[in-house]
Scaffold this active site. Structure first.
Site, short mmCIF file in Angstrom:
data_model
loop_
_atom_site.label_atom_id
_atom_site.label_comp_id
_atom_site.label_asym_id
_atom_site.label_seq_id
_atom_site.Cartn_x
_atom_site.Cartn_y
_atom_site.Cartn_z
CG HIS A 199 -25.16 19.27 18.33
ND1 HIS A 199 -25.44 20.62 18.39
CD2 HIS A 199 -25.22 18.83 19.61
CE1 HIS A 199 -25.63 20.97 19.65
NE2 HIS A 199 -25.52 19.91 20.41
CG ASP A 231 -25.99 22.95 16.18
OD1 ASP A 231 -25.88 21.73 15.99
OD2 ASP A 231 -25.38 23.55 17.09
CG ASN A 255 -30.16 16.42 26.03
OD1 ASN A 255 -30.95 16.38 25.09
ND2 ASN A 255 -29.15 17.29 26.09
CD GLU A 308 -27.55 20.09 23.52
OE1 GLU A 308 -26.45 20.14 22.92
OE2 GLU A 308 -27.67 19.67 24.67
CD GLU A 354 -23.14 15.62 25.64
OE1 GLU A 354 -21.94 15.51 25.90
OE2 GLU A 354 -23.63 16.60 25.05
O1 9MR Z 1 -22.60 25.58 23.70
C1 9MR Z 1 -21.89 25.19 24.84
C2 9MR Z 1 -20.54 25.86 24.86
O2 9MR Z 1 -20.69 27.26 25.05
C3 9MR Z 1 -19.67 25.28 25.95
O3 9MR Z 1 -18.37 25.80 25.86
C4 9MR Z 1 -19.64 23.78 25.83
C5 9MR Z 1 -18.82 23.20 26.94
O4 9MR Z 1 -18.68 21.86 26.91
O5 9MR Z 1 -20.95 23.26 25.89
C6 9MR Z 1 -21.73 23.69 24.82
O6 9MR Z 1 -23.01 23.11 24.88
C7 9MR Z 1 -23.06 21.69 24.76
C8 9MR Z 1 -24.24 21.21 25.56
O7 9MR Z 1 -24.18 21.68 26.87
C9 9MR Z 1 -24.35 19.69 25.53
N1 9MR Z 1 -24.33 19.18 24.20
C10 9MR Z 1 -23.29 19.67 23.32
C11 9MR Z 1 -23.28 21.20 23.33
C12 9MR Z 1 -22.27 21.72 22.35
O8 9MR Z 1 -20.97 21.36 22.71
#
Ligand code: 9MR
Length: 461
Positions: A238, A267, A202, A265, A160
């Site tokens: 997402h 969903d 990513n 990722e 990101e």
């Molecule tokens: O699913 C993850 C969540 O449990 C955490 O709290 C969050 C913290 O920023 O990160 C989420 O996973 C993210 C991933 O690492 C990167 N892309 C977005 C995902 C969803 O927020």
């Protein structure tokens, strides 16, 4: 009411159509009938993965689905910077190791997520900047990738780093403020630490050809042209209630740059379109031969960070949803990744000799030359050295450099270093010592301090 009946009728027609299509597909040579996501994906040379919260590995309702349906896992949080290096220089791998063990015991590959991300930085790193942060982040990449070396199929080296909105540029962060080359420095450090892992960039909101995905595309193209080690691009996906019409075309344009692509990722917001969108994403991946796998961000709806969106393939009781069937059908209907790439060019014919064979035997010592390309930042550098064999080829080579005062080598790849400060020598490893006349190989090293004035000299044996 009428409205609802009309909708139901439309759905029935659509489902009947889909069934007919599925039956037609079974007649084609590529169709198969895997009954789980992992079996179907594997039949097509791909993986089907899930993000896992390792705490849930002791819940049997969860692991039953995970082990039955998925052959790849990624840690939802446990391999992030705040989890793996909570205090500077003190590393913690408990959660990550647990996931790797689970994967190994259940025939699953592991995606590593994520070596560097502006979110979930540990507090100590959030307070850092400049060369101190640059060194700390490279050290983090090196330590973590070294710890998991040989166990990770693909790492999200950087997550990101591009901004949302129309500019297609980088996102501001303390990492970005260490210099625009922070991403390539991270990729080089990751390659040095785990040469066997595929290294991915990513990001999200890259589901189609848009300013953000084009910014990333340009970076990948630049990296490929300059030899920065990047192997794959992850598309988080997402998704809401619609899918960009050029989703597949976007994957394909990245694949055409010579990198693998992965859906990392996935969903999808619940609603009428959820199953269709899941199916369309899966088909898009199947239609791109370099799309090596799909990961959903969780297992059951209640495991998802999206809460009430019910965004996954299994409901909270572990039942398969319509979206599951849609994905399974798309996997079964899709083409397999060719195991050997189809020949694109006619096989080379032996070129006619352009030079007359040497009339005198080559001198006793075969020559070689070396040149360096440096990627420096304040406080460190990565050197990539190109070794070119002379007209007699080599059976081994040795490259010497003299480092500036205060500089030292911290990592070497594709060569063995003797010494780390002052005069340092690099000898070939097993596989890259023997070079034909004019053949080229590369090795690299990373250092702290200044890389100024490195002029390699090559001796062949
Ligand atoms: O699913 C993850 C969540 O449990 C955490 O709290 C969050 C913290 O920023 O990160 C989420 O996973 C993210 C991933 O690492 C990167 N892309 C977005 C995902 C969803 O927020």
């Amino acid at each position: 009411m009428n409205h609802r009946r009309a909708l139901r009728a439309a759905v029935t027609i659509a489902v009947t159509g889909a069934l007919a299509a599925a039956m037609t597909m079974t007649l084609t040579s590529t169709a198969s009938a895997g009954t789980t996501l992992r079996a179907s994906a594997a039949e097509k040379g791909r993986y089907f993965g899930a993000a896992v919260a390792t705490g849930k590995l002791s819940t049997s309702a969860y692991t039953t689905i995970l082990n039955r349906e998925f052959n790849s896992v990624v840690a939802e949080n446990e391999m992030k910077w705040d989890a793996t290096e909570p205090q500077q220089g003190r590393f913690s791998y408990t959660g990550g190791d647990r996931l790797v063990s689970h994967a190994q015991a259940n025939g699953m590959s592991v995606r590593g997520h994520a070596l560097l991300w502006h979110q979930q930085e540990p507090g100590w790193a959030q307070g850092m900047s400049g060369s101190a942060l640059r060194s700390a982040m490279i050290n983090h990449v090196t330590q973590v990738a070294t710890h998991f070396r040989g166990k990770i199929y693909a790492w999200d080296v950087v997550n990101e780093a591009f901004a949302d909105g129309g500019g297609g540029g980088r996102r501001d962060s303390n990492l970005q403020r260490t210099g625009n080359d922070w991403i390539e420095a991270a990729f080089r450090a990751a390659r040095a630490a785990d040469p066997g892992a595929k290294l991915c960039y990513n990001d999200y909101n890259t589901d189609g050809i848009n300013a953000k995905s084009t910014g990333i595309y340009n970076m990948v193209r630049d990296f490929k042209s300059r030899g920065v080690p990047i192997d794959c691009v992850g598309f988080q996906s997402h998704l809401g209630t619609s899918l960009a019409g050029d989703y597949q075309a976007n994957l394909q344009r990245f694949a055409d740059l010579g990198v693998d692509v992965q859906i990392t990722e996935l969903d999808v917001m619940t609603g009428g379109n959820q199953a269709n969108i899941f199916g369309a994403v899966t088909r898009a991946c199947m239609n791109v031969s370099r799309c090596t796998g799909i990961t959903t961000w969780g297992v059951r709806d209640c495991d998802s960070w999206r809460g009430s969106d019910n965004a996954l393939l299994f409901d909270c009781n572990g039942n398969k949803k319509a979206a599951y069937t849609s994905v399974l059908n798309a996997l079964n209907a899709g083409p397999a990744i060719p195991t050997t790439p189809p020949p694109t060019d006619p096989p080379p014919t032996t070129p006619p000799p352009t030079d007359p064979p040497p009339t005198t035997p080559p001198p006793g010592t075969a020559g070689c030359s070396a040149s360096v390309s440096l990627n420096s930042w304040n406080g460190g550098f990565v050197a990539t050295v190109k070794v070119t064999a002379g007209s007699a080829g080599t059976s081994g080579w040795n490259v010497g450099v003299t480092l500036a005062s205060g500089a030292s080598v911290t990592n070497t790849w594709s060569a063995t270093a003797s010494g780390s400060t002052g005069s340092v020598r690099f000898a070939n490893v097993d596989y890259n010592g023997r070079l034909g006349a004019g053949q080229v190989t590369e090795f690299g090293f990373q250092g702290t301090g200044s890389g100024a004035g490195i002029t390699p000299t090559c001796t062949a044996s």
